[in-house]
Design a protein around this motif. Sequence first.
Motif, PDB file in Angstrom:
ATOM      1  N   TYR A  63       0.730  -1.169  -0.083  1.00  0.00           N
ATOM      2  CA  TYR A  63      -0.067  -0.052   0.202  1.00  0.00           C
ATOM      3  C   TYR A  63       0.940   1.236   0.065  1.00  0.00           C
ATOM      4  N   TYR A  64       1.917   1.197   0.990  1.00  0.00           N
ATOM      5  CA  TYR A  64       2.741   2.345   1.021  1.00  0.00           C
ATOM      6  C   TYR A  64       3.452   2.623  -0.500  1.00  0.00           C
ATOM      7  N   GLU A  65       3.908   1.647  -1.229  1.00  0.00           N
ATOM      8  CA  GLU A  65       4.469   1.741  -2.507  1.00  0.00           C
ATOM      9  C   GLU A  65       3.657   2.428  -3.515  1.00  0.00           C
ATOM     10  N   GLU A  66       2.089   1.956  -3.458  1.00  0.00           N
ATOM     11  CA  GLU A  66       1.265   2.262  -4.233  1.00  0.00           C
ATOM     12  C   GLU A  66       0.820   3.824  -4.141  1.00  0.00           C
ATOM     13  N   LEU A  67       1.116   4.178  -2.995  1.00  0.00           N
ATOM     14  CA  LEU A  67       0.845   5.932  -2.746  1.00  0.00           C
ATOM     15  C   LEU A  67       1.812   6.551  -3.293  1.00  0.00           C
ATOM     16  N   LEU A  68       3.104   6.129  -3.489  1.00  0.00           N
ATOM     17  CA  LEU A  68       4.096   6.895  -4.507  1.00  0.00           C
ATOM     18  C   LEU A  68       4.039   6.753  -5.773  1.00  0.00           C
ATOM     19  N   ASP A  69       2.939   6.162  -6.228  1.00  0.00           N
ATOM     20  CA  ASP A  69       2.727   5.713  -7.600  1.00  0.00           C
ATOM     21  C   ASP A  69       2.273   6.860  -8.441  1.00  0.00           C
ATOM     22  N   GLY A  70       3.043   7.966  -8.603  1.00  0.00           N
ATOM     23  CA  GLY A  70       2.531   9.089  -9.442  1.00  0.00           C
ATOM     24  C   GLY A  70       0.880   9.551  -9.134  1.00  0.00           C
ATOM     25  N   ALA A  71       0.366   9.873 -10.361  1.00  0.00           N
ATOM     26  CA  ALA A  71      -0.952  10.533 -10.201  1.00  0.00           C
ATOM     27  C   ALA A  71      -1.963   9.781  -9.748  1.00  0.00           C
ATOM     28  N   ARG A  72      -1.763   8.410  -9.928  1.00  0.00           N
ATOM     29  CA  ARG A  72      -2.786   7.412  -9.204  1.00  0.00           C
ATOM     30  C   ARG A  72      -2.607   7.273  -7.740  1.00  0.00           C
ATOM     31  N   GLY A  73      -1.094   7.113  -7.183  1.00  0.00           N
ATOM     32  CA  GLY A  73      -0.978   7.491  -5.792  1.00  0.00           C
ATOM     33  C   GLY A  73      -1.334   8.852  -5.224  1.00  0.00           C
ATOM     34  N   ALA A  74      -1.161   9.692  -6.022  1.00  0.00           N
ATOM     35  CA  ALA A  74      -1.564  11.072  -5.586  1.00  0.00           C
ATOM     36  C   ALA A  74      -3.118  11.093  -5.193  1.00  0.00           C
ATOM     37  N   VAL A  75      -3.907  10.456  -5.840  1.00  0.00           N
ATOM     38  CA  VAL A  75      -5.551  10.307  -5.684  1.00  0.00           C
ATOM     39  C   VAL A  75      -5.656   9.462  -4.357  1.00  0.00           C
ATOM     40  N   GLU A  76      -5.181   8.575  -4.336  1.00  0.00           N
ATOM     41  CA  GLU A  76      -5.370   7.635  -3.099  1.00  0.00           C
ATOM     42  C   GLU A  76      -5.006   8.350  -1.807  1.00  0.00           C
ATOM     43  N   TRP A  77      -3.804   8.935  -2.121  1.00  0.00           N
ATOM     44  CA  TRP A  77      -3.347   9.815  -1.080  1.00  0.00           C
ATOM     45  C   TRP A  77      -4.081  10.589  -0.359  1.00  0.00           C
ATOM     46  N   ALA A  78      -4.810  11.401  -1.128  1.00  0.00           N
ATOM     47  CA  ALA A  78      -5.796  12.290  -0.811  1.00  0.00           C
ATOM     48  C   ALA A  78      -6.834  11.634   0.156  1.00  0.00           C
ATOM     49  N   ALA A  79      -7.349  10.559  -0.554  1.00  0.00           N
ATOM     50  CA  ALA A  79      -8.452   9.650   0.101  1.00  0.00           C
ATOM     51  C   ALA A  79      -7.945   9.383   1.712  1.00  0.00           C
ATOM     52  N   LEU A  80      -6.692   8.891   1.628  1.00  0.00           N
ATOM     53  CA  LEU A  80      -6.017   8.201   2.989  1.00  0.00           C
ATOM     54  C   LEU A  80      -6.086   9.669   4.007  1.00  0.00           C
ATOM     55  N   VAL A  81      -5.686  10.726   3.364  1.00  0.00           N
ATOM     56  CA  VAL A  81      -5.585  11.802   4.049  1.00  0.00           C
ATOM     57  C   VAL A  81      -6.962  12.162   5.062  1.00  0.00           C
ATOM     58  N   ASP A  82      -7.950  11.993   4.278  1.00  0.00           N
ATOM     59  CA  ASP A  82      -9.344  12.000   4.847  1.00  0.00           C
ATOM     60  C   ASP A  82      -9.707  11.188   6.150  1.00  0.00           C
ATOM     61  N   HIS A  83      -8.804   9.959   6.060  1.00  0.00           N
ATOM     62  CA  HIS A  83      -9.159   9.031   7.204  1.00  0.00           C
ATOM     63  C   HIS A  83      -8.128   9.347   8.223  1.00  0.00           C
ATOM     64  N   LEU A  84      -7.188   9.964   8.062  1.00  0.00           N
ATOM     65  CA  LEU A  84      -6.217  10.364   9.087  1.00  0.00           C
ATOM     66  C   LEU A  84      -6.223  11.714   9.770  1.00  0.00           C
ATOM     67  N   THR A  85      -7.270  12.455   9.144  1.00  0.00           N
ATOM     68  CA  THR A  85      -7.473  13.897   9.484  1.00  0.00           C
ATOM     69  C   THR A  85      -8.660  13.924  10.536  1.00  0.00           C
ATOM     70  N   VAL A  86      -8.523  14.684  11.673  1.00  0.00           N
ATOM     71  CA  VAL A  86      -9.566  14.842  12.546  1.00  0.00           C
ATOM     72  C   VAL A  86     -10.415  15.882  12.309  1.00  0.00           C
ATOM     73  N   HIS A  87     -11.797  15.723  12.092  1.00  0.00           N
ATOM     74  CA  HIS A  87     -12.515  16.668  11.695  1.00  0.00           C
ATOM     75  C   HIS A  87     -13.654  17.108  12.910  1.00  0.00           C
ATOM     76  N   GLU A  88     -13.149  16.826  14.131  1.00  0.00           N
ATOM     77  CA  GLU A  88     -14.246  17.127  15.153  1.00  0.00           C
ATOM     78  C   GLU A  88     -14.107  18.779  15.192  1.00  0.00           C
ATOM     79  N   THR A  89     -15.190  19.402  15.029  1.00  0.00           N
ATOM     80  CA  THR A  89     -15.501  20.808  15.347  1.00  0.00           C
ATOM     81  C   THR A  89     -16.888  21.317  15.675  1.00  0.00           C
ATOM     82  N   HIS A  90     -17.161  22.375  16.065  1.00  0.00           N
ATOM     83  CA  HIS A  90     -18.382  22.852  15.853  1.00  0.00           C
ATOM     84  C   HIS A  90     -18.688  24.313  15.985  1.00  0.00           C
TER      85      HIS A  90
END
Length: 294
Positions: A63-90
């Motif tokens: 999975y790590y290697e695929e995240l480094l795979d050019g444009a395709r990896g960039a798209v998946e990286w953006a999706a992963l960041v959503d899972h690793l970013t805390v969105h708690e707010t009000h």
Amino acid sequence: MAAKSSSRGSTPPPPMDDLEFARWVRLLETRTGVTVPPERKPFLVTGLRRRMRETGHTDYSRYYEELLDGARGAVEWAALVDHLTVHETHFFRHLPSLELIRKEWLPLWAQDVAGDQPVHALSVGCSTGEEAYTLALVLDRALGEHGGYRRFGITATDVSQSALSMARSATYPLSRLEEIPAAYRAEGIEPDGEDQFRIAERLRKRVGFACVNLMHASRAPLRQLDLIYCQNVLIYFARERRGELLDGLARLLRPNGLLVLGPGEVTGWSHPQLMRFGGRQTLAFLRQSKETQA
């Protein structure tokens, strides 16, 4: 992103050892600036596994290697960041900071500017928009109280595209309405069906959203700012990096501009052109006027 068939399966990834953890921490910090200390390893592993499960991955290295795979990896990286970013707010999350803006800073700012000069504000780490729209509600009301109506605009930034998409919709569950003081609801809120509400259109037009990492904020095409609101963001960055980030934000401030941070987010930081502003309940810095600097 479609995973290669050999990396798919129902078997969960094995436990993450310290070496693997260190590699993922380096990647996250290099790309986003966010640091994950050892005690937050479960947070990283949980978010990572959740996204790997969605994409069918069972091997951290593949999975790590695929995240480094050019444009395709960039798209998946953006999706992963959503899972690793805390969105708690009000809405209206820290009232003392908002009252500092409304009662102490805006009257000072209004005395120093000419004509109908608008307020240009930046909301850093805006998540799903509550903070940015809170600023819009506060500025809209306060500017009317100080010498008549003045224009304002807010740029709101975050690293999560999905959070920004929700922010742009400006629609929230009706249960969240109680977070907004009654005095702000009449002119700032619109009903939207039976179980949700929306920020009023005239305020939505004042807020623009952009995907910007705080690490790159000082290089983003932002005009000189009167107000920077950056709360509960610095805590995700290494302590030694926080001063650098704040120096970058300070360069974006106009004279008499205000930088508002979360209480306790940073200690020992100072800037030659900024001075502490406000009381104990807040952490804010005022950029000195040209006359004061002279």
